[in-house]
Design a protein around this motif. Structure first.
Motif, PDB file in Angstrom:
ATOM      1  N   ALA A 149      30.993 107.291  74.718  1.00 59.41           N
ATOM      2  CA  ALA A 149      30.710 108.517  73.963  1.00 59.41           C
ATOM      3  C   ALA A 149      30.697 109.718  74.898  1.00 59.41           C
ATOM      4  CB  ALA A 149      29.375 108.387  73.246  1.00 59.41           C
ATOM      5  N   GLN A 150      30.106 109.500  76.074  1.00 55.19           N
ATOM      6  CA  GLN A 150      30.024 110.570  77.070  1.00 55.19           C
ATOM      7  C   GLN A 150      31.423 110.991  77.528  1.00 55.19           C
ATOM      8  OE1 GLN A 150      26.892 111.642  77.757  1.00 55.19           O
ATOM      9  NE2 GLN A 150      27.999 113.372  78.681  1.00 55.19           N
ATOM     10  N   GLN A 151      32.260 110.005  77.748  1.00 56.60           N
ATOM     11  CA  GLN A 151      33.636 110.284  78.191  1.00 56.60           C
ATOM     12  C   GLN A 151      34.393 111.072  77.124  1.00 56.60           C
ATOM     13  OE1 GLN A 151      34.591 106.159  79.078  1.00 56.60           O
ATOM     14  NE2 GLN A 151      35.231 106.751  81.142  1.00 56.60           N
ATOM     15  N   LEU A 152      34.161 110.676  75.862  1.00 59.03           N
ATOM     16  CA  LEU A 152      34.847 111.362  74.762  1.00 59.03           C
ATOM     17  C   LEU A 152      34.413 112.817  74.692  1.00 59.03           C
ATOM     18  CD1 LEU A 152      34.690 108.705  71.915  1.00 59.03           C
ATOM     19  CD2 LEU A 152      36.758 109.644  72.945  1.00 59.03           C
ATOM     20  N   ALA A 180      16.573 112.291  63.586  1.00 62.31           N
ATOM     21  CA  ALA A 180      16.779 111.189  64.530  1.00 62.31           C
ATOM     22  C   ALA A 180      15.480 110.403  64.726  1.00 62.31           C
ATOM     23  CB  ALA A 180      17.270 111.740  65.861  1.00 62.31           C
ATOM     24  N   CYS A 181      14.386 111.146  64.799  1.00 65.95           N
ATOM     25  CA  CYS A 181      13.075 110.525  64.946  1.00 65.95           C
ATOM     26  C   CYS A 181      12.774 109.625  63.745  1.00 65.95           C
ATOM     27  CB  CYS A 181      12.046 111.649  65.011  1.00 65.95           C
ATOM     28  SG  CYS A 181      10.803 111.351  66.204  1.00 65.95           S
ATOM     29  N   GLY A 182      13.089 110.141  62.548  1.00 61.73           N
ATOM     30  CA  GLY A 182      12.876 109.380  61.308  1.00 61.73           C
ATOM     31  C   GLY A 182      13.711 108.113  61.298  1.00 61.73           C
ATOM     32  N   VAL A 183      14.967 108.240  61.712  1.00 65.37           N
ATOM     33  CA  VAL A 183      15.861 107.072  61.725  1.00 65.37           C
ATOM     34  C   VAL A 183      15.302 106.027  62.686  1.00 65.37           C
ATOM     35  CG1 VAL A 183      18.175 106.254  62.341  1.00 65.37           C
ATOM     36  CG2 VAL A 183      17.914 108.417  61.107  1.00 65.37           C
ATOM     37  N   LYS A 184      14.857 106.473  63.854  1.00 62.62           N
ATOM     38  CA  LYS A 184      14.351 105.519  64.859  1.00 62.62           C
ATOM     39  C   LYS A 184      13.096 104.798  64.369  1.00 62.62           C
ATOM     40  CE  LYS A 184      14.859 108.279  68.563  1.00 62.62           C
ATOM     41  NZ  LYS A 184      14.865 108.718  69.958  1.00 62.62           N
ATOM     42  N   ARG A 185      12.271 105.534  63.593  1.00 59.63           N
ATOM     43  CA  ARG A 185      11.044 104.906  63.076  1.00 59.63           C
ATOM     44  C   ARG A 185      11.370 103.799  62.068  1.00 59.63           C
ATOM     45  NH1 ARG A 185       6.284 108.398  62.062  1.00 59.63           N
ATOM     46  NH2 ARG A 185       6.176 109.790  63.838  1.00 59.63           N
ATOM     47  N   LEU A 231      24.093 111.189  69.240  1.00 60.45           N
ATOM     48  CA  LEU A 231      23.921 110.012  70.098  1.00 60.45           C
ATOM     49  C   LEU A 231      23.019 110.306  71.307  1.00 60.45           C
ATOM     50  CD1 LEU A 231      27.578 108.648  69.932  1.00 60.45           C
ATOM     51  CD2 LEU A 231      25.702 108.378  68.308  1.00 60.45           C
ATOM     52  N   ASP A 232      22.741 111.614  71.524  1.00 59.41           N
ATOM     53  CA  ASP A 232      21.763 111.964  72.562  1.00 59.41           C
ATOM     54  C   ASP A 232      20.360 111.594  72.101  1.00 59.41           C
ATOM     55  OD1 ASP A 232      23.724 112.940  74.147  1.00 59.41           O
ATOM     56  OD2 ASP A 232      23.467 115.034  73.497  1.00 59.41           O
ATOM     57  N   TYR A 233      20.177 111.582  70.788  1.00 59.69           N
ATOM     58  CA  TYR A 233      18.848 111.276  70.233  1.00 59.69           C
ATOM     59  C   TYR A 233      18.700 109.791  69.886  1.00 59.69           C
ATOM     60  CZ  TYR A 233      18.334 116.326  69.766  1.00 59.69           C
ATOM     61  OH  TYR A 233      18.240 117.657  70.011  1.00 59.69           O
ATOM     62  N   ILE A 234      19.761 109.241  69.303  1.00 61.92           N
ATOM     63  CA  ILE A 234      19.726 107.804  68.985  1.00 61.92           C
ATOM     64  C   ILE A 234      20.807 107.152  69.842  1.00 61.92           C
ATOM     65  CG2 ILE A 234      19.831 106.081  67.150  1.00 61.92           C
ATOM     66  CD1 ILE A 234      19.574 108.406  65.139  1.00 61.92           C
ATOM     67  N   ARG A 235      20.405 106.454  70.834  1.00 61.27           N
ATOM     68  CA  ARG A 235      21.416 105.941  71.770  1.00 61.27           C
ATOM     69  C   ARG A 235      21.959 104.596  71.293  1.00 61.27           C
ATOM     70  NH1 ARG A 235      22.561 108.405  76.243  1.00 61.27           N
ATOM     71  NH2 ARG A 235      23.318 106.570  77.328  1.00 61.27           N
ATOM     72  N   PRO A 236      23.265 104.559  71.003  1.00 61.74           N
ATOM     73  CA  PRO A 236      23.851 103.282  70.572  1.00 61.74           C
ATOM     74  C   PRO A 236      24.144 102.388  71.776  1.00 61.74           C
ATOM     75  CG  PRO A 236      25.513 104.996  70.587  1.00 61.74           C
ATOM     76  CD  PRO A 236      24.242 105.631  71.062  1.00 61.74           C
ATOM     77  N   GLU A 237      24.157 101.087  71.531  1.00 61.59           N
ATOM     78  CA  GLU A 237      24.546 100.171  72.617  1.00 61.59           C
ATOM     79  C   GLU A 237      26.057  99.950  72.601  1.00 61.59           C
ATOM     80  OE1 GLU A 237      21.548  98.175  70.352  1.00 61.59           O
ATOM     81  OE2 GLU A 237      21.470  96.749  72.032  1.00 61.59           O
ATOM     82  N   PHE A 238      26.636 100.151  71.420  1.00 63.64           N
ATOM     83  CA  PHE A 238      28.081  99.915  71.282  1.00 63.64           C
ATOM     84  C   PHE A 238      28.741 101.151  70.676  1.00 63.64           C
ATOM     85  CE2 PHE A 238      25.725  96.003  70.704  1.00 63.64           C
ATOM     86  CZ  PHE A 238      26.307  95.159  71.638  1.00 63.64           C
ATOM     87  N   VAL A 239      29.799 101.588  71.310  1.00 65.39           N
ATOM     88  CA  VAL A 239      30.536 102.750  70.792  1.00 65.39           C
ATOM     89  C   VAL A 239      31.981 102.332  70.539  1.00 65.39           C
ATOM     90  CG1 VAL A 239      31.351 105.087  71.311  1.00 65.39           C
ATOM     91  CG2 VAL A 239      29.039 104.396  71.985  1.00 65.39           C
ATOM     92  N   ILE A 248      28.156 106.893  62.101  1.00 64.43           N
ATOM     93  CA  ILE A 248      29.534 107.388  62.097  1.00 64.43           C
ATOM     94  C   ILE A 248      29.451 108.868  62.421  1.00 64.43           C
ATOM     95  CG2 ILE A 248      31.523 107.857  60.624  1.00 64.43           C
ATOM     96  CD1 ILE A 248      30.879 105.277  59.135  1.00 64.43           C
ATOM     97  N   THR A 249      30.113 109.276  63.450  1.00 65.34           N
ATOM     98  CA  THR A 249      29.962 110.678  63.840  1.00 65.34           C
ATOM     99  C   THR A 249      31.207 111.213  64.526  1.00 65.34           C
ATOM    100  OG1 THR A 249      28.607 112.233  65.087  1.00 65.34           O
ATOM    101  CG2 THR A 249      28.796 110.036  66.012  1.00 65.34           C
ATOM    102  N   HIS A 250      31.302 112.495  64.482  1.00 66.34           N
ATOM    103  CA  HIS A 250      32.445 113.173  65.056  1.00 66.34           C
ATOM    104  C   HIS A 250      32.095 113.627  66.479  1.00 66.34           C
ATOM    105  CE1 HIS A 250      36.189 115.324  64.439  1.00 66.34           C
ATOM    106  NE2 HIS A 250      35.659 116.379  65.019  1.00 66.34           N
ATOM    107  N   TYR A 251      30.787 113.938  66.627  1.00 64.72           N
ATOM    108  CA  TYR A 251      30.339 114.498  67.905  1.00 64.72           C
ATOM    109  C   TYR A 251      29.350 113.577  68.597  1.00 64.72           C
ATOM    110  CZ  TYR A 251      32.150 118.700  65.712  1.00 64.72           C
ATOM    111  OH  TYR A 251      32.953 119.593  65.088  1.00 64.72           O
ATOM    112  N   GLN A 252      29.156 113.854  69.833  1.00 62.96           N
ATOM    113  CA  GLN A 252      28.262 113.079  70.679  1.00 62.96           C
ATOM    114  C   GLN A 252      26.788 113.403  70.425  1.00 62.96           C
ATOM    115  OE1 GLN A 252      28.114 111.237  73.692  1.00 62.96           O
ATOM    116  NE2 GLN A 252      26.070 111.957  74.210  1.00 62.96           N
ATOM    117  N   ARG A 253      26.510 114.615  69.894  1.00 69.26           N
ATOM    118  CA  ARG A 253      25.142 115.141  69.989  1.00 69.26           C
ATOM    119  C   ARG A 253      24.071 114.273  69.305  1.00 69.26           C
ATOM    120  NH1 ARG A 253      24.645 120.466  66.304  1.00 69.26           N
ATOM    121  NH2 ARG A 253      25.239 119.480  64.347  1.00 69.26           N
TER     122      ARG A 253
END
Lengths: 250, 429
Positions: free
Chosen positions: A233-236, A185-190, A208-216, A201-206
């Motif tokens: 995402a949190q609701q899901l 996640a750190c690498g992606v953010k850099r 998204l805890d590291y890379i926070r999207p603005e749109f879900v 694209i993901t099945h789980y929320q986890r």
């Protein structure tokens, strides 16, 4: 920068995507979530140019160009990068050799001078450090015998090297333990910046805890059935996909 | 047709018996008799199922002449690691005058076969007699009958040769000819050597090369051999390897062949002592109408032995390849481990490959497997590379390289790997 309009796609005669609409602008991070079989990976494969997937109708525009008419390598040259959920293992080709070929292919497309293997080793070394990967990784055969997590890291390594303007990461979090997830996640953010787009694209929320999207967006049965902010995402995570299904049916 | 071919061989055999010692003559006659009794091979013989006999038996040959070769013609072909450890064969005949063995330990014996027959007669005569009694391949017997100038290499016990020994076969005859190069290795207990051989065509013409390498490994001995078989396009090349392995010995062979009208490689390995092991690997790169046939027979005759086979073919144009391999595990050979794989990459629309892996197991505590694939380049792999921006031609080249490099990356030195790559590039456009 990426505009998907009313996209319908089939594979082996079965319609998987049934009218996808999605727009991603520079600097935006989007996430598509959904249960298994919703068509999430199909979307990423169509964008990558997998010939097994047939586009029935619709458009995918990237930087105002219709990429559906383009070869997979032309899409990559345009700055699109799709990381795969199940990267293939190719025996006999070293990771270094492959990455060097891909790096130079991008440079050639941009009409930049090619880099020698020794120069490339230095560039690769920096990216390996970024993702906390051992140098021996480069000498191994492409994905051969890699663990699930190593394959995913290798995908992100490719992204870091090719420096795309738009990245679509398909289930990058699966197969990663918590430490690996943090590093990836750190690498992606850099790599990500305000002039770039990112679709997770993901099945789980986890992740998204590291890379926070603005749109879900929630995808079900080949369609985006709900879009919202990060709270979705949190609701899901709390209520599961059944909750959305019930809402859609209602 | 077959009669004419046989009559031609008989003429050559008689010519070749002129002026030799009575001992040599006796062995040759015995071998000729054995060859005649077995008769010319046909498609029913193991390993010959796809050999182009019809075309082959129409050919006629003469005995190879001794061509004059200058150092300039071969010195560039010597690997840097072997500058003082090379053996030259010209038209199938060992030439001590052109060879250089100064880097070998002084205990190592390198002799013409005819001289060794007298100096190391006991060992060699037993070895030849056994071969004549047991060998069922007519052409391997023909090799003894028609031998011209063979080589004997004896590495006494505990002698470890650090430098690789290069054996360079140069083909440069003026007319159609038959060559019968023969090499006998005797590797003493705990001795170790690496042997590299190259077949290089200086003049392309019709020929029939019928070479035999006979290997005897004593307890704990190790022999590695690596070959680049790059025969003349118009030749028929048969290379037969016969090896017996005693306890704890190890034999390794790796070849890269470009094939000719028909290149046939035939291995018969007997694992006679406990914990002996052999590893045979090869890749053949075929273009146009060239053919390659590989036949392997591994006899597990003792417990705790290990054998591994990996043979690959890349077929372009309307080339043909066949692989026939048998792992035979005797009832006493418990705890055997034996593996066999044959992979074929079909690139030409009219290329053809036949594969017949085979296991025959009479022991009940054995790990063994065999497998064969005939495929084209995997479109999923191609697409993955293309999705990273690599153009289709480069992607294909990379995948092909991956297929080939699994074998040739094991070459013992970079210069040899380069030579194998050159063969690959030549035959894959």
């Amino acid at each position: 920068m990426l505009i998907i309009k009313n996209l319908h796609v089939s594979v082996d005669g079965k319609v998987i995507l049934k009218g996808i609409d999605l727009t991603i602008e520079p600097g935006e991070i989007h996430a598509i979530m959904g249960p298994n079989g919703a068509g999430k990976s199909t979307l990423s494969k169509v964008i990558a140019g997998d010939p097994d997937y047939e586009v029935i109708s619709g458009e995918v525009l990237y930087l105002d160009q219709n990429i559906l008419e383009m070869e997979p390598e032309e899409r990559a040259h345009l700055g699109l990068f799709v990381s795969f959920q199940y990267p293939v293992e190719i025996p006999g080709i070293s990771n270094l050799h492959f990455l060097h070929a891909a790096y130079n292919a991008q440079r050639k497309a941009k009409e930049e001078p090619l880099v020698s293997e020794s120069e490339f080793r230095k560039i690769l070394g920096e990216k390996l450090d970024l993702l906390e990967m051992k140098p021996a990784f480069a000498e191994r055969n492409l994905n051969e015998g890699f663990s699930g997590g190593e394959k995913k890291r290798n995908e992100i390594l490719q992204m870091a090297l090719l420096d795309p303007s738009m990245a679509i990461l398909d289930e990058t979090d699966s197969g990663l333990d918590i430490d690996a997830m943090r590093v990836v996640a750190c690498g992606v953010k850099r790599v990500f910046s305000q002039d770039k787009g990112l679709l997770l694209i993901t099945h789980y929320q986890r992740l998204l805890d590291y890379i926070r999207p603005e749109f879900v967006h929630v995808m079900m049965d080949g369609q985006i059935v709900k879009s919202g902010g990060p709270e979705l995402a949190q609701q899901l995570e709390e209520k599961g996909y059944d909750w959305i299904e019930e809402k859609v049916e209602a | 047709m077959n009669e004419t071919f046989l009559a031609n061989l008989q003429d050559l055999f008689e010519k070749n018996c002129e002026g030799v010692t009575p001992l040599q003559k006796a062995i040759r006659k015995q071998a000729w008799k054995r060859f005649s009794d077995l008769g010319l091979p046909d498609k029913t013989l193991p390993g010959y199922g796809y050999f182009p006999f019809q075309q082959f038996y129409r050919e006629s040959y003469d005995l190879a002449s001794i061509s004059q070769i200058s150092k300039d013609q071969y010195f560039s072909l010597i690997y840097p690691e072997c500058r003082n450890s090379y053996l030259i064969f010209v038209n199938g005949q060992y030439s001590p005058e052109l060879s250089n063995t100064t880097a070998l330990p002084r205990e190592v014996v390198v002799l013409r076969l005819r001289d060794a027959l007298h100096k190391h007669g006991n060992f060699l005569q037993v070895r030849l007699s056994r071969s004549l009694k047991e060998e069922k391949d007519p052409f391997v017997n023909l090799n003894i009958a028609m031998i011209q100038m063979g080589l004997f290499l004896y590495i006494p016990q505990k002698v470890v040769i650090d430098v690789p020994i290069q054996c360079l076969h140069l083909i440069c005859n003026e007319k159609s000819a038959i060559f019968n190069p023969r090499i006998h290795f005797f590797v003493g207990s705990q001795a170790k050597a690496r042997f590299i051989y190259d077949h290089v065509c200086l003049k392309d013409f019709d020929y029939f090369s019928n070479s035999v390498i006979d290997v005897a490994l004593e307890e704990g001995a190790q022999l590695e051999q690596y070959g680049v078989l790059n025969p003349c396009a118009h030749g028929y090349a048969l290379t037969s390897v016969r090896a017996t392995l005693k306890r704890d010995s190890r034999f390794q062979s790796l070849t890269c062949g470009s094939a000719c009208r028909s290149l046939k490689q035939d291995f018969r390995i007997a694992l006679l002592g406990e914990n002996a092991s052999c590893d045979l690997q090869g890749i053949n790169l075929l273009s146009e109408n060239r053919q390659s046939h590989v036949n392997v027979h591994i006899d597990h005759a003792a417990p705790y032995c290990h054998s591994n086979q990996l043979f690959k073919n890349v077929l372009n144009g309307h080339s043909k390849a066949s692989f026939e391999g048998k792992i035979y595990v005797e009832s006493k050979a418990q705890k055997t481990e034996a593996y066999q794989l044959n992979h074929n990459l079909l690139l030409g629309d009219r290329a053809m490959s036949n594969s017949k892996p085979n296991l025959e197991i009479f022991a009940d505590d054995v790990k063994a497997s065999h497998g064969a694939t005939v495929t084209q380049l995997d479109p999923i792999h191609l697409n993955y590379l293309r999705s990273r921006g690599i153009d289709p031609d480069t992607a294909k080249k990379l995948l092909l390289q991956g297929f080939i490099c699994e074998i040739i990356d094991k070459a013992p030195c970079e210069a040899m790997r380069q030579r194998m790559m050159q063969v690959a590039e030549k035959h894959n456009g």
